[in-house]
Design an enzyme around this catalytic site. Sequence first.
Site, mmCIF file in Angstrom:
data_model
loop_
_atom_site.group_PDB
_atom_site.id
_atom_site.type_symbol
_atom_site.label_atom_id
_atom_site.label_comp_id
_atom_site.label_asym_id
_atom_site.label_seq_id
_atom_site.Cartn_x
_atom_site.Cartn_y
_atom_site.Cartn_z
ATOM 1 N N LYS A 222 -0.143 5.775 -12.035
ATOM 2 C CA LYS A 222 -0.022 4.326 -11.802
ATOM 3 C C LYS A 222 1.002 3.675 -12.727
ATOM 4 O O LYS A 222 1.392 4.243 -13.741
ATOM 5 C CB LYS A 222 -1.400 3.662 -11.907
ATOM 6 N N ARG A 257 -9.809 10.205 -9.634
ATOM 7 C CA ARG A 257 -9.013 10.262 -8.403
ATOM 8 C C ARG A 257 -7.559 10.519 -8.783
ATOM 9 O O ARG A 257 -6.933 9.678 -9.436
ATOM 10 C CB ARG A 257 -9.169 8.946 -7.640
HETATM 11 C C1 8Y7 Z 1 -7.455 3.569 -6.124
HETATM 12 C C2 8Y7 Z 1 -8.018 3.821 -4.870
HETATM 13 C C3 8Y7 Z 1 -5.855 3.594 -4.677
HETATM 14 C C4 8Y7 Z 1 -8.311 3.492 -7.249
HETATM 15 C C5 8Y7 Z 1 -10.146 3.931 -5.745
HETATM 16 C C6 8Y7 Z 1 -2.803 4.538 -5.945
HETATM 17 C C7 8Y7 Z 1 -7.158 4.017 -2.530
HETATM 18 C C8 8Y7 Z 1 -3.139 3.288 -5.231
HETATM 19 N N1 8Y7 Z 1 -6.103 3.451 -5.980
HETATM 20 N N2 8Y7 Z 1 -9.353 3.993 -4.679
HETATM 21 N N3 8Y7 Z 1 -7.009 3.823 -3.963
HETATM 22 N N4 8Y7 Z 1 -9.653 3.687 -7.014
HETATM 23 N N5 8Y7 Z 1 -11.476 4.094 -5.622
HETATM 24 O O1 8Y7 Z 1 -1.877 4.440 -6.778
HETATM 25 O O2 8Y7 Z 1 -7.924 3.245 -8.393
HETATM 26 O O3 8Y7 Z 1 -3.385 5.601 -5.734
HETATM 27 S S1 8Y7 Z 1 -4.306 3.494 -3.889
#
Ligand code: 8Y7
Length: 278
Positions: A222, A257
Amino acid sequence: MMVLDCAGKPLDLARPKVMGILNITPDSFSDGGEYIAPDKALFQAERMVEEGADIIDVGGESTRPGALAVSEQQELDRVIPIVAAIAAEYPVPVSIDTSKATVMKEAVAAGAGLINDVMALRAPGALDAAGKSLVPVCLMHMQGEPRSMQSNPIYADVVSEVRAFLEARVAACETAGISRNRLLLDPGFGFGKTLDHNLDLLKNLSALTDTGLPLLVGISRKSMIGAILGDRSSGQRLYGSLAAAVMALERGASILRVHDVKPTVDALKLAVALLERP
Ligand code: 8Y7
């Protein structure tokens, strides 16, 4: 011990788990009408499973700041075949990254074992769809909406405001018949937050653990990592992402994640070896 039932596939949170990211979104060279081929997506899923991913998070709508909205049919066409194929082929649960009620319903019917909603079930019909699905749900905090959330996010106290928001969403879920033992919480790094807000949240992540609900954290690649490293592009954020993952784990995260599964699995093994030492 906390074991989630992800549509028949158990997810034991006694040890930290790695969620691999699978984006089924148009590649940057297309005109927006195309998306990555199913065989490419399945190959990437297989690779992440081999590298030790415990969950595969399938998403068909970009939630990046400024991203265009995707129609329901477009999102269904993108994700449902992929969810079905991964769920049938691999022992790990598939998570569906969506805010749309219909996509939740169809994905769970196709075998998804977890709903990952960056809107925390605030979209029309989402509470009802998630409730009927019987799978666990991750509720994420976001201030504003993806199109404009990074323009000028403001908090008096980011940690307590994120916490209050998540508690209110847990209460809304319970009212809708979704029991606590199906819920996970996520502070939503980068979603309506400045670098300072993100750092305050990571530093004080353990302030979100006393609800008793497991924490899911997404920091991988990020912009907060790019900013700290000095305007580093997204492909050059792996080592920073690993450090952040380990620090999130130390502060109570149960699921990370990530884009880079193998390096994260290794880093977390080291952290677990230390953390479990009496
Ligand atoms: C997150 C996410 C994204 C996160 C959860 C990226 C779909 C942006 N970020 N879901 N999603 N937590 N639960 O940079 O921080 O991956 S999208």
